[in-house]
Write a protein that holds these residues in place. Structure first.
Motif, PDB file in Angstrom:
ATOM      1  N   SER A  82      60.079  10.479  58.963  1.00  0.00           N
ATOM      2  CA  SER A  82      59.682  11.813  59.421  1.00  0.00           C
ATOM      3  C   SER A  82      58.463  12.361  58.678  1.00  0.00           C
ATOM      4  CB  SER A  82      60.849  12.805  59.281  1.00  0.00           C
ATOM      5  OG  SER A  82      60.572  13.956  60.024  1.00  0.00           O
ATOM      6  N   ALA A 142      50.646  24.484  58.504  1.00  0.00           N
ATOM      7  CA  ALA A 142      51.561  23.347  58.405  1.00  0.00           C
ATOM      8  C   ALA A 142      52.374  23.278  59.686  1.00  0.00           C
ATOM      9  CB  ALA A 142      52.489  23.533  57.214  1.00  0.00           C
ATOM     10  N   GLY A 143      53.186  22.218  59.800  1.00  0.00           N
ATOM     11  CA  GLY A 143      54.000  22.068  60.996  1.00  0.00           C
ATOM     12  C   GLY A 143      54.921  23.261  61.197  1.00  0.00           C
ATOM     13  N   ALA A 144      55.615  23.644  60.126  1.00  0.00           N
ATOM     14  CA  ALA A 144      56.579  24.735  60.262  1.00  0.00           C
ATOM     15  C   ALA A 144      55.878  26.039  60.649  1.00  0.00           C
ATOM     16  CB  ALA A 144      57.355  24.904  58.959  1.00  0.00           C
ATOM     17  N   GLU A 147      55.255  25.972  64.279  1.00  0.00           N
ATOM     18  CA  GLU A 147      56.470  26.351  65.023  1.00  0.00           C
ATOM     19  C   GLU A 147      56.621  27.866  65.067  1.00  0.00           C
ATOM     20  OE1 GLU A 147      59.813  24.444  63.142  1.00  0.00           O
ATOM     21  OE2 GLU A 147      58.696  22.589  62.955  1.00  0.00           O
ATOM     22  N   HIS A 175      63.974  18.623  64.407  1.00  0.00           N
ATOM     23  CA  HIS A 175      63.673  18.728  62.982  1.00  0.00           C
ATOM     24  C   HIS A 175      64.287  20.009  62.426  1.00  0.00           C
ATOM     25  CE1 HIS A 175      61.118  18.967  59.346  1.00  0.00           C
ATOM     26  NE2 HIS A 175      61.151  17.660  59.448  1.00  0.00           N
ATOM     27  N   THR A 177      63.267  22.262  60.565  1.00  0.00           N
ATOM     28  CA  THR A 177      62.452  23.476  60.539  1.00  0.00           C
ATOM     29  C   THR A 177      62.545  24.242  61.864  1.00  0.00           C
ATOM     30  OG1 THR A 177      60.613  22.037  61.127  1.00  0.00           O
ATOM     31  CG2 THR A 177      60.731  22.743  58.836  1.00  0.00           C
ATOM     32  N   THR A 219      62.047  18.157  69.764  1.00  0.00           N
ATOM     33  CA  THR A 219      61.266  17.286  68.891  1.00  0.00           C
ATOM     34  C   THR A 219      61.136  15.939  69.599  1.00  0.00           C
ATOM     35  OG1 THR A 219      62.176  18.365  66.932  1.00  0.00           O
ATOM     36  CG2 THR A 219      61.157  16.229  66.598  1.00  0.00           C
ATOM     37  N   ASP A 248      57.853  19.898  69.519  1.00  0.00           N
ATOM     38  CA  ASP A 248      57.495  19.627  68.129  1.00  0.00           C
ATOM     39  C   ASP A 248      56.829  18.254  68.130  1.00  0.00           C
ATOM     40  OD1 ASP A 248      57.438  18.689  65.510  1.00  0.00           O
ATOM     41  OD2 ASP A 248      59.233  19.807  64.936  1.00  0.00           O
ATOM     42  N   ALA A 250      54.998  16.928  65.669  1.00  0.00           N
ATOM     43  CA  ALA A 250      54.603  16.523  64.304  1.00  0.00           C
ATOM     44  C   ALA A 250      54.433  15.011  64.242  1.00  0.00           C
ATOM     45  CB  ALA A 250      55.641  16.989  63.294  1.00  0.00           C
ATOM     46  N   ASN A 251      55.191  14.297  65.070  1.00  0.00           N
ATOM     47  CA  ASN A 251      55.139  12.839  65.026  1.00  0.00           C
ATOM     48  C   ASN A 251      54.411  12.254  66.234  1.00  0.00           C
ATOM     49  OD1 ASN A 251      58.316  13.297  63.623  1.00  0.00           O
ATOM     50  ND2 ASN A 251      56.513  12.721  62.474  1.00  0.00           N
ATOM     51  N   HIS A 270      53.040  21.720  68.798  1.00  0.00           N
ATOM     52  CA  HIS A 270      52.250  21.689  67.560  1.00  0.00           C
ATOM     53  C   HIS A 270      52.063  20.258  67.097  1.00  0.00           C
ATOM     54  CE1 HIS A 270      55.839  21.262  64.840  1.00  0.00           C
ATOM     55  NE2 HIS A 270      54.948  20.643  64.109  1.00  0.00           N
ATOM     56  N   ASN A 272      50.857  17.840  63.528  1.00  0.00           N
ATOM     57  CA  ASN A 272      50.667  17.876  62.073  1.00  0.00           C
ATOM     58  C   ASN A 272      49.446  17.026  61.740  1.00  0.00           C
ATOM     59  OD1 ASN A 272      53.140  19.230  61.970  1.00  0.00           O
ATOM     60  ND2 ASN A 272      53.738  18.207  60.084  1.00  0.00           N
ATOM     61  N   HIS A 274      48.211  16.598  58.968  1.00  0.00           N
ATOM     62  CA  HIS A 274      48.475  15.892  57.709  1.00  0.00           C
ATOM     63  C   HIS A 274      49.488  14.765  57.877  1.00  0.00           C
ATOM     64  CE1 HIS A 274      50.907  19.465  58.187  1.00  0.00           C
ATOM     65  NE2 HIS A 274      51.847  18.933  57.450  1.00  0.00           N
ATOM     66  N   LYS A 275      49.969  14.533  59.065  1.00  0.00           N
ATOM     67  CA  LYS A 275      50.764  13.326  59.298  1.00  0.00           C
ATOM     68  C   LYS A 275      49.963  12.388  60.193  1.00  0.00           C
ATOM     69  CE  LYS A 275      55.296  15.406  58.712  1.00  0.00           C
ATOM     70  NZ  LYS A 275      56.439  16.006  59.403  1.00  0.00           N
TER      71      LYS A 275
HETATM   72  C1  PLP Z   1      57.224  17.154  59.128  1.00  0.00           C
HETATM   73  C2  PLP Z   1      57.802  17.749  60.319  1.00  0.00           C
HETATM   74  C3  PLP Z   1      57.826  19.158  60.487  1.00  0.00           C
HETATM   75  C4  PLP Z   1      57.376  20.130  59.430  1.00  0.00           C
HETATM   76  O1  PLP Z   1      56.042  20.001  59.094  1.00  0.00           O
HETATM   77  P1  PLP Z   1      55.468  20.675  57.758  1.00  0.00           P
HETATM   78  O2  PLP Z   1      54.004  20.457  57.816  1.00  0.00           O
HETATM   79  O3  PLP Z   1      56.134  19.990  56.618  1.00  0.00           O
HETATM   80  O4  PLP Z   1      55.836  22.125  57.793  1.00  0.00           O
HETATM   81  C5  PLP Z   1      58.334  19.652  61.667  1.00  0.00           C
HETATM   82  N1  PLP Z   1      58.811  18.827  62.621  1.00  0.00           N
HETATM   83  C6  PLP Z   1      58.827  17.484  62.478  1.00  0.00           C
HETATM   84  C7  PLP Z   1      59.363  16.625  63.591  1.00  0.00           C
HETATM   85  C8  PLP Z   1      58.332  16.893  61.326  1.00  0.00           C
HETATM   86  O5  PLP Z   1      58.352  15.559  61.201  1.00  0.00           O
END
Ligand code: PLP
Length: 485
Positions: A82, A142-144, A147, A175, A177, A219, A248, A250-251, A270, A272, A274-275
């Protein structure tokens, strides 16, 4: 052949500088005085501050050794599920570090920041193209926070339609968050359970979706590392009752160039940076969690927004329906520059390949390890795979014991006990940047640990053995942290 890499079991010892110092030792030689002595005033003399007295080589060695204790992505694989701990090419740091960017003051008027604004505007359009969505704000940090921004947009949308709703549906594979972000907006998060194969079923959503529900947060891929196959059907159910669909993403590193997120029915999504888009992270940031929306929600995006008029870029604030600001200035611009550099240097074909290789690597691990570790959902995964300690529990060995032992083999533990829907979860995300050789070493380590669980469970229950500190009392560490020793 010795295929080990990095350190397995070196014990470092490093005294504090205060313990190492000796009175009179110095790191520089002061030239002899060639002027008359001028004694200090009495109130300026005394024992002085408690600084250790050290030579230059003492100080250099101390800090060089400490720097080598770092376990990081530049020295080793970090298989945290994650978290997408991929290797980040150094060239992006160099681009973001160019003086023109670093020295740009955030209060510069737009007329003096045209180049930077152009890059940010282009990044927004790249992200719109990658996701299929219509408009983007790079502001959330950030991701959160993305959201939270999305939930504020949900709220603003319903308010503009002259109604208010109190609930948000959040699947058990979302996730952690997600429900927290919904709660921050005063929405009540309503849990819906995924089906037996780890995928959310439209029927389950249809049962609880009603006209007091503002929408759903999905997610995708979910926290089991699985692709939610019914998003389109679920979106239709939610939309039919006047709700909105939050994705979500993020991934997104599993889906780039493969899935059109907009076509799957999402209203807000959203990412990320940084991912997925190769910015180093961990240790608290900085990050960036851009929010992408469909056309009908564009007017609610945070301000300021970057707008191009003629040839010039402007930062515009006059959007009366906007949810307002999410961050000072325009967010974490350094992170955006690295993501821009990454996207431009990769190009569309390679971004797609990133996702293909991330998924291939995770499936390789899953197939090679499924005899060794229990695999609760035996189906093709996306960028990560989730195992459990079910087979080892017979020997009184738990997930925690196994990953502590993994440290003795020179690996950072993966994410554990998450997602919550899986008892004793071990969640591994290899990312596309690890080679087959590294994956094979991780597989061999787990195989060896599984054999140890049968033959000598105590070895695991008392692990790690080769690290500088042994097993920590995690409760005391959290309740009574000692940050000095
Ligand atoms: C990492 C992640 C988040 C949170 O992202 P942050 O940048 O740490 O706030 C939310 N949802 C998923 C699916 C994630 O993998």
């Amino acid at each position: 052949m010795n295929t080990a890499e990095g350190s397995t079991g070196l014990k470092f010892n490093e005294p504090l500088l205060w313990e190492r110092g000796r009175p009179g030792r110095m790191g520089l030689s002061v030239p002899s005085r060639d002027v008359a002595a001028a004694p200090l005033a009495a109130d300026l003399t005394g024992p002085g501050p408690d600084f250790p007295e050290l030579s230059e080589v003492d100080v250099v060695r101390h800090y060089s050794r400490l720097s080598q204790w770092n376990y990081c992505i530049d020295t080793h694989m970090v298989p945290l599920g994650s978290c997408t701990m991929k290797y980040n090419p150094k060239t992006h740091e160099r681009q973001a570090g160019l003086t023109g960017f670093c020295a740009a003051h955030p209060l510069l008027p737009a007329s003096l920041s045209q180049g930077l604004l152009q890059i940010l505007a282009e990044l927004e359009s790249f992200l719109a193209e990658i996701t299929g969505m219509n408009a983007v704000s790079l502001q959330p940090a950030a991701g959160a926070q993305g959201e939270l921004c999305g939930m504020l947009i949900f709220h603003a949308y319903h308010r503009a339609a002259g109604r208010q709703r109190s609930k948000i549906i959040v699947p058990d594979t979302a996730h952690g968050t997600n429900p927290a972000s919904a709660a921050l907006c005063n929405y009540q998060a309503v849990k819906v359970e995924s089906g037996e194969n780890g995928i959310l079923l439209p029927e389950a959503v249809a049962q609880i979706m009603d006209e007091d529900t503002a929408g759903i947060m999905l997610t995708n891929p979910n926290t089991l590392g699985l692709f939610e196959e019914h998003v389109r059907a679920i979106a239709d159910i939610v939309h039919a009752k006047g709700g909105l669909v939050y994705g979500d993403g993020a991934n997104m590193n599993a889906l780039m160039g493969v899935v059109d997120m907009a076509a799957s029915g999402l209203d807000v999504l959203h990412l990320n940076l940084h991912k997925t888009f190769a910015t180093p992270h961990g240790g608290g940031g900085p990050g960036a969690g851009p929010v992408c929306v469909k056309k009908h929600l564009e007017r609610f995006l945070p301000v300021p927004r970057i707008v191009k008029k003629g040839k010039a870029f402007h930062l515009r604030e006059d959007y009366p329906d906007s949810i307002g600001r999410m961050h000072a200035f325009y967010g974490n611009v350094g992170v955006m520059l690295k993501a821009y550099s990454y996207i431009v240097s990769m190009g569309a074909d390679n971004l797609k390949k990133v996702s293909e290789l991330a998924v291939l690597n995770a499936n390789y691990l899953k197939e090679r390890l499924k005899e060794t570790l229990d695999l609760p959902y035996d189906r093709p995964c996306m960028h990560e795979c989730v195992f459990t300690d079910k087979q080892q529990r017979a020997h009184k060995v738990t997930t925690l014991d196994m990953v502590k032992r993994l440290m003795d083999y020179g690996f950072h533990p993966p994410t554990i006990y998450f997602p919550l829907v899986v008892n004793g979860a071990i969640m591994i995300e290899p990312t596309e940047t690890e080679s087959k050789e590294t994956l094979d070493r991780l597989i061999a380590a787990f195989q060896s640990i599984a054999a140890e669980a049968e033959q000598n469970p105590e070895l695991l229950q008392t692990a790690p053995h080769h690290s500088r500190v042994r097993r920590l009392d995690e409760t005391s560490a959290a309740r009574k942290p000692c940050l000095a020793g």
